[in-house]
Design a protein around this motif. Structure first.
Motif, PDB file in Angstrom:
ATOM      1  N   ALA A 196     -29.381  -1.984  22.745  1.00 42.86           N
ATOM      2  CA  ALA A 196     -28.002  -1.767  23.186  1.00 42.86           C
ATOM      3  C   ALA A 196     -28.049  -0.663  24.233  1.00 42.86           C
ATOM      4  CB  ALA A 196     -27.116  -1.351  22.016  1.00 42.86           C
ATOM      5  N   LEU A 197     -27.315  -0.838  25.355  1.00 41.18           N
ATOM      6  CA  LEU A 197     -27.397   0.093  26.476  1.00 41.18           C
ATOM      7  C   LEU A 197     -26.024   0.682  26.787  1.00 41.18           C
ATOM      8  CD1 LEU A 197     -29.248  -2.690  27.155  1.00 41.18           C
ATOM      9  CD2 LEU A 197     -30.086  -1.147  28.912  1.00 41.18           C
ATOM     10  N   PHE A 198     -25.997   2.011  26.967  1.00 40.09           N
ATOM     11  CA  PHE A 198     -24.746   2.723  27.199  1.00 40.09           C
ATOM     12  C   PHE A 198     -24.845   3.538  28.493  1.00 40.09           C
ATOM     13  CE2 PHE A 198     -25.360   2.118  22.680  1.00 40.09           C
ATOM     14  CZ  PHE A 198     -24.151   1.579  22.279  1.00 40.09           C
ATOM     15  N   ALA A 199     -23.776   3.546  29.273  1.00 37.53           N
ATOM     16  CA  ALA A 199     -23.738   4.284  30.538  1.00 37.53           C
ATOM     17  C   ALA A 199     -22.910   5.552  30.379  1.00 37.53           C
ATOM     18  CB  ALA A 199     -23.160   3.407  31.644  1.00 37.53           C
ATOM     19  N   ASP A 200     -23.561   6.689  30.430  1.00 36.40           N
ATOM     20  CA  ASP A 200     -22.901   7.992  30.360  1.00 36.40           C
ATOM     21  C   ASP A 200     -22.664   8.444  31.800  1.00 36.40           C
ATOM     22  OD1 ASP A 200     -21.913  10.452  29.666  1.00 36.40           O
ATOM     23  OD2 ASP A 200     -23.830  11.280  28.987  1.00 36.40           O
ATOM     24  N   ILE A 201     -21.459   8.198  32.311  1.00 33.45           N
ATOM     25  CA  ILE A 201     -21.195   8.371  33.736  1.00 33.45           C
ATOM     26  C   ILE A 201     -20.426   9.657  34.020  1.00 33.45           C
ATOM     27  CG2 ILE A 201     -21.236   5.876  34.064  1.00 33.45           C
ATOM     28  CD1 ILE A 201     -18.201   5.909  34.237  1.00 33.45           C
ATOM     29  N   GLN A 202     -20.083   9.855  35.298  1.00 37.07           N
ATOM     30  CA  GLN A 202     -19.408  11.085  35.707  1.00 37.07           C
ATOM     31  C   GLN A 202     -17.932  11.119  35.315  1.00 37.07           C
ATOM     32  OE1 GLN A 202     -20.513  11.003  39.901  1.00 37.07           O
ATOM     33  NE2 GLN A 202     -21.844  12.777  39.603  1.00 37.07           N
ATOM     34  N   LEU A 203     -17.380   9.985  34.909  1.00 36.95           N
ATOM     35  CA  LEU A 203     -16.005   9.975  34.407  1.00 36.95           C
ATOM     36  C   LEU A 203     -15.995  10.465  32.968  1.00 36.95           C
ATOM     37  CD1 LEU A 203     -14.308   6.685  35.678  1.00 36.95           C
ATOM     38  CD2 LEU A 203     -13.837   9.016  36.388  1.00 36.95           C
ATOM     39  N   PRO A 229     -17.554  14.024  25.831  1.00 36.86           N
ATOM     40  CA  PRO A 229     -16.775  12.783  25.732  1.00 36.86           C
ATOM     41  C   PRO A 229     -16.700  12.057  27.072  1.00 36.86           C
ATOM     42  CG  PRO A 229     -15.304  14.678  25.711  1.00 36.86           C
ATOM     43  CD  PRO A 229     -16.702  15.222  25.674  1.00 36.86           C
ATOM     44  N   SER A 230     -17.490  11.011  27.215  1.00 36.90           N
ATOM     45  CA  SER A 230     -17.544  10.232  28.445  1.00 36.90           C
ATOM     46  C   SER A 230     -16.574   9.056  28.362  1.00 36.90           C
ATOM     47  CB  SER A 230     -18.966   9.727  28.675  1.00 36.90           C
ATOM     48  OG  SER A 230     -19.077   8.974  29.847  1.00 36.90           O
ATOM     49  N   PHE A 231     -16.078   8.622  29.530  1.00 33.14           N
ATOM     50  CA  PHE A 231     -15.204   7.450  29.588  1.00 33.14           C
ATOM     51  C   PHE A 231     -16.101   6.213  29.556  1.00 33.14           C
ATOM     52  CE2 PHE A 231     -12.186   4.585  31.998  1.00 33.14           C
ATOM     53  CZ  PHE A 231     -11.259   4.500  30.967  1.00 33.14           C
ATOM     54  N   LEU A 232     -16.413   5.752  28.360  1.00 34.50           N
ATOM     55  CA  LEU A 232     -17.417   4.718  28.143  1.00 34.50           C
ATOM     56  C   LEU A 232     -16.709   3.388  27.914  1.00 34.50           C
ATOM     57  CD1 LEU A 232     -20.514   5.550  25.942  1.00 34.50           C
ATOM     58  CD2 LEU A 232     -20.012   3.289  26.846  1.00 34.50           C
ATOM     59  N   HIS A 233     -16.336   2.736  29.008  1.00 30.96           N
ATOM     60  CA  HIS A 233     -15.475   1.556  28.934  1.00 30.96           C
ATOM     61  C   HIS A 233     -16.228   0.286  28.536  1.00 30.96           C
ATOM     62  CE1 HIS A 233     -12.105  -1.041  29.871  1.00 30.96           C
ATOM     63  NE2 HIS A 233     -12.850  -1.733  30.725  1.00 30.96           N
ATOM     64  N   ASP A 234     -17.527   0.199  28.847  1.00 32.05           N
ATOM     65  CA  ASP A 234     -18.274  -1.031  28.612  1.00 32.05           C
ATOM     66  C   ASP A 234     -19.729  -0.695  28.296  1.00 32.05           C
ATOM     67  OD1 ASP A 234     -18.910  -3.704  28.442  1.00 32.05           O
ATOM     68  OD2 ASP A 234     -18.546  -4.174  30.544  1.00 32.05           O
ATOM     69  N   PHE A 235     -20.472  -1.656  27.776  1.00 26.83           N
ATOM     70  CA  PHE A 235     -21.899  -1.476  27.497  1.00 26.83           C
ATOM     71  C   PHE A 235     -22.583  -2.837  27.615  1.00 26.83           C
ATOM     72  CE2 PHE A 235     -20.879  -3.463  23.662  1.00 26.83           C
ATOM     73  CZ  PHE A 235     -21.903  -3.462  22.721  1.00 26.83           C
ATOM     74  N   ALA A 236     -23.855  -2.907  27.276  1.00 31.45           N
ATOM     75  CA  ALA A 236     -24.589  -4.169  27.362  1.00 31.45           C
ATOM     76  C   ALA A 236     -25.577  -4.260  26.216  1.00 31.45           C
ATOM     77  CB  ALA A 236     -25.326  -4.268  28.708  1.00 31.45           C
ATOM     78  N   ILE A 237     -26.022  -5.481  25.927  1.00 30.26           N
ATOM     79  CA  ILE A 237     -27.070  -5.689  24.928  1.00 30.26           C
ATOM     80  C   ILE A 237     -28.161  -6.573  25.522  1.00 30.26           C
ATOM     81  CG2 ILE A 237     -25.539  -5.458  22.944  1.00 30.26           C
ATOM     82  CD1 ILE A 237     -25.762  -8.590  22.682  1.00 30.26           C
ATOM     83  N   THR A 238     -29.366  -6.420  24.995  1.00 31.21           N
ATOM     84  CA  THR A 238     -30.459  -7.362  25.228  1.00 31.21           C
ATOM     85  C   THR A 238     -30.876  -7.872  23.848  1.00 31.21           C
ATOM     86  OG1 THR A 238     -32.288  -5.779  25.009  1.00 31.21           O
ATOM     87  CG2 THR A 238     -31.196  -5.908  27.164  1.00 31.21           C
TER      88      THR A 238
END
Length: 579
Positions: A336-343, A323-332
């Motif tokens: 659709a693009l998702f950032a799986d970060i260290q938070l 479970p990542s803290f996935l606050h935002d994403f982007a589209i082209t």
């Protein structure tokens, strides 16, 4: 208006800056309905009259007994809350101490403000700004009895309505279920999410009290627990206030600039769980793309809405392993693009006195790329990007080669301080290019400044664009100015500082009606002077290197620092009001 100072409970030393008083007495008193006049009793037999009186007396006793039991339960649970917050789990850390968090212009304003005339003290408001600028943000309606984090607090919308060069300010709470229940009760019922569960004993104590409130009928979580304090979006012929812990709440703007909460919206029963506060709307198609994330698998679920607001089927992403803290994403146009970060969201950390959101330095951040019209996750690809921790994604687009995706976003350095010490983090905007076939990733810094809350001309969302407008952290979470970055040149091409002791928030780009180029338009933002205790609404020329002031509006009262905003054109306000 400069609010009166108060002293917060358990404060050994009064704050150096004012903290407005909370309206703890704003309990709505419901009048008892008038009873109908009894019919004549001249012909009523004695036995019938006695039976009627006995039945009525018994009903009154039962009613009084229920009310008395409910009041006693509330009194007991409130007392337990006070004991927990004072002796068991008090706000020791600065990040959850309301004396620190709610200081200066982070303090909430006193009560709502109906549409109130504002004075234009410099320049003139251009015709392109006929409409309303609305900004969302946390504004707790009650004085915190215990720990409080910057991300906690009831959502309040601050709206500047502009009509033919004149402006009004209106501040209204989003009338969520949580807000209304607590407002009627006259006290906070549910504990704060980001600050209320920072230890095992705090988790057990506050969790038990919350469960008891549900069991005694004080609160029904089925109706929602969200604060709706983050952002706004216009899609599917509706205007929404958003927070990622609940469903969207539909709102409307009246012709005189007032804000009305229509209610929680589930898209005809198709959206039954929470949704991101950062959906992406394609200006060409009118489609809206969104997702939700949570604590149980699938930790990420992607979905979209057509231009009429009809929700399509969920696409669960099981390749998100934690479970990542996935606050935002982007589209082209393609992805659709998702950032799986260290938070990450890790409730187990609360047992050891940590935040429910924590950083994992051993985790390698990655970007997930999924076809934006995917029906399942079979074509999802993940690309490792070490050291890239993205909270807000500014934009993304497909390159002409058909193989490369470009992302622009602030990279959070020292991400371990994101929840505890915001003043220690530094966000550097980068341009990241990913070849979806070879997996090769290249990165280019665009600015060394500490920048966040960045925006673009929304007509270019999902498409290749040139200019970024970002707020300058000095330090976070205060913003002392705004810069303009040329993505093609990879350098700053504009800057304005608000002045000594003056801080703003997210700038928002509004395109000029007759504009031909990408940066033909205005930047609008609330700015607060901490010395004078006054707030202004600034309109800046986005094309000017110094962001020349086009108009400056003195607001009738202080507007606290907040999160994300939206400009809604007058034509859209009219269309929504008749829909």
């Amino acid at each position: 208006m400069v609010p009166k100072p108060i002293i917060i409970i358990a404060c050994k030393q009064p704050p150096t800056t004012y903290i407005p008083q909370f309206n703890t007495a704003s309990v709505r008193t419901k009048e008892k309905p008038q009873t109908s006049q009894p019919k004549t009793l001249r012909t009523t037999p004695t036995k019938t009259l006695l039976a009627l009186l006995t039945t009525t007396t018994q009903k009154l006793k039962n009613t009084n007994k229920t009310l008395q039991t409910s009041s006693i339960s509330a009194l007991i649970l409130n007392t337990l809350d006070d004991i927990i917050n004072t002796f068991i789990d008090p706000p020791i850390k600065p990040s959850v101490d309301p004396r620190h968090v709610l200081s200066q212009n982070f303090a909430p304003v006193l009560d709502e403000l109906p549409p109130t005339q504002c004075k234009v003290i410099k320049g003139t408001l251009p015709p392109s700004l006929n409409g309303v600028y609305i900004r969302n943000g946390p504004n707790p309606q009650f004085l915190p009895r215990g720990p409080y984090h910057l991300f906690d607090g009831d959502g309040m919308l601050h709206a500047v309505k502009i009509t033919n060069g004149k402006a009004t300010l209106c501040s209204r709470y989003v009338q969520t279920y949580k807000y209304k229940i607590e407002n009627e009760a006259g006290y906070q019922i549910l504990p704060n999410v980001f600050s209320g569960f920072n230890s095992l004993i705090g988790l057990a104590a506050r969790g038990s009290v919350a469960v008891a409130r549900v069991l005694t009928g004080q609160y029904n979580p089925i109706n929602g627990i969200g604060l709706i304090n983050t952002s706004l979006a216009l899609f599917g012929n509706r205007l929404f206030a958003l927070g990622e812990s609940d469903l969207p709440y539909e709102i409307k703007v009246t012709p005189n600039g007032d804000i009305q909460t229509i209610g929680r919206y589930d898209f005809n029963g198709k959206l039954f769980m929470n949704m991101t506060a950062h959906p992406k709307i394609d200006s060409d198609t009118g489609e809206c793309f969104a997702y939700r994330y949570g604590l149980i698998r699938p930790f990420l679920t992607y979905f979209r809405f057509d231009s009429n607001g009809v929700k399509h089927n969920d696409v669960p992403v099981f390749s998100m392993k934690r479970p990542s803290f996935l606050h935002d994403f982007a589209i082209t146009k393609k992805y659709a693009l998702f950032a799986d970060i260290q938070l990450e969201i890790n409730p187990l950390d609360m047992i050891f006195g940590g935040s429910p959101v924590r950083s994992d330095p051993s985790k390698v951040p990655r970007i997930g790329i999924l076809p934006r019209y995917a029906d399942n996750e079979s074509k999802m690809k993940w690309f490792d990007v070490p050291g890239l921790n993205i909270m807000h994604l500014i934009n993304a687009w497909d390159e002409e080669d058909g193989k490369t995706v470009t992302i622009v976003a602030p990279n959070i350095l020292c991400v371990e301080h994101m929840m505890e010490r915001l003043e220690l983090i530094h966000e550097m905007i980068e341009k990241v290019r990913i070849n979806v076939e070879t997996g090769i990733v290249t990165r280019q810094p665009l600015s060394a400044r500490n920048l966040d809350l960045a925006v673009i001309n929304n007509e270019f969302l999902g498409k290749k664009h040139r200019f970024i407008y970002a707020a300058i952290g000095n330090p976070m979470p205060k913003f002392s100015g705004v810069v303009k970055i040329d993505v093609l040149k990879g350098e700053e091409v504009g800057c304005r500082l608000y002045g000594e002791d003056c801080y703003g928030g997210e700038p928002f780009f509004v395109a000029r009606e007759d504009g031909e180029e990408e940066d033909d338009g205005y930047l609008v933002s609330y700015v607060h002077d901490e010395k004078k205790g006054e707030s202004r609404f600034l309109v800046m020329d986005a094309k000017s290197p110094e962001f020349e002031i086009v108009a400056e509006v003195k607001l009738p009262r202080r507007v606290p620092y907040g999160f994300h905003g939206l400009f809604v054109k007058e034509s859209d306000i009219t269309r929504l009001s008749v829909s």
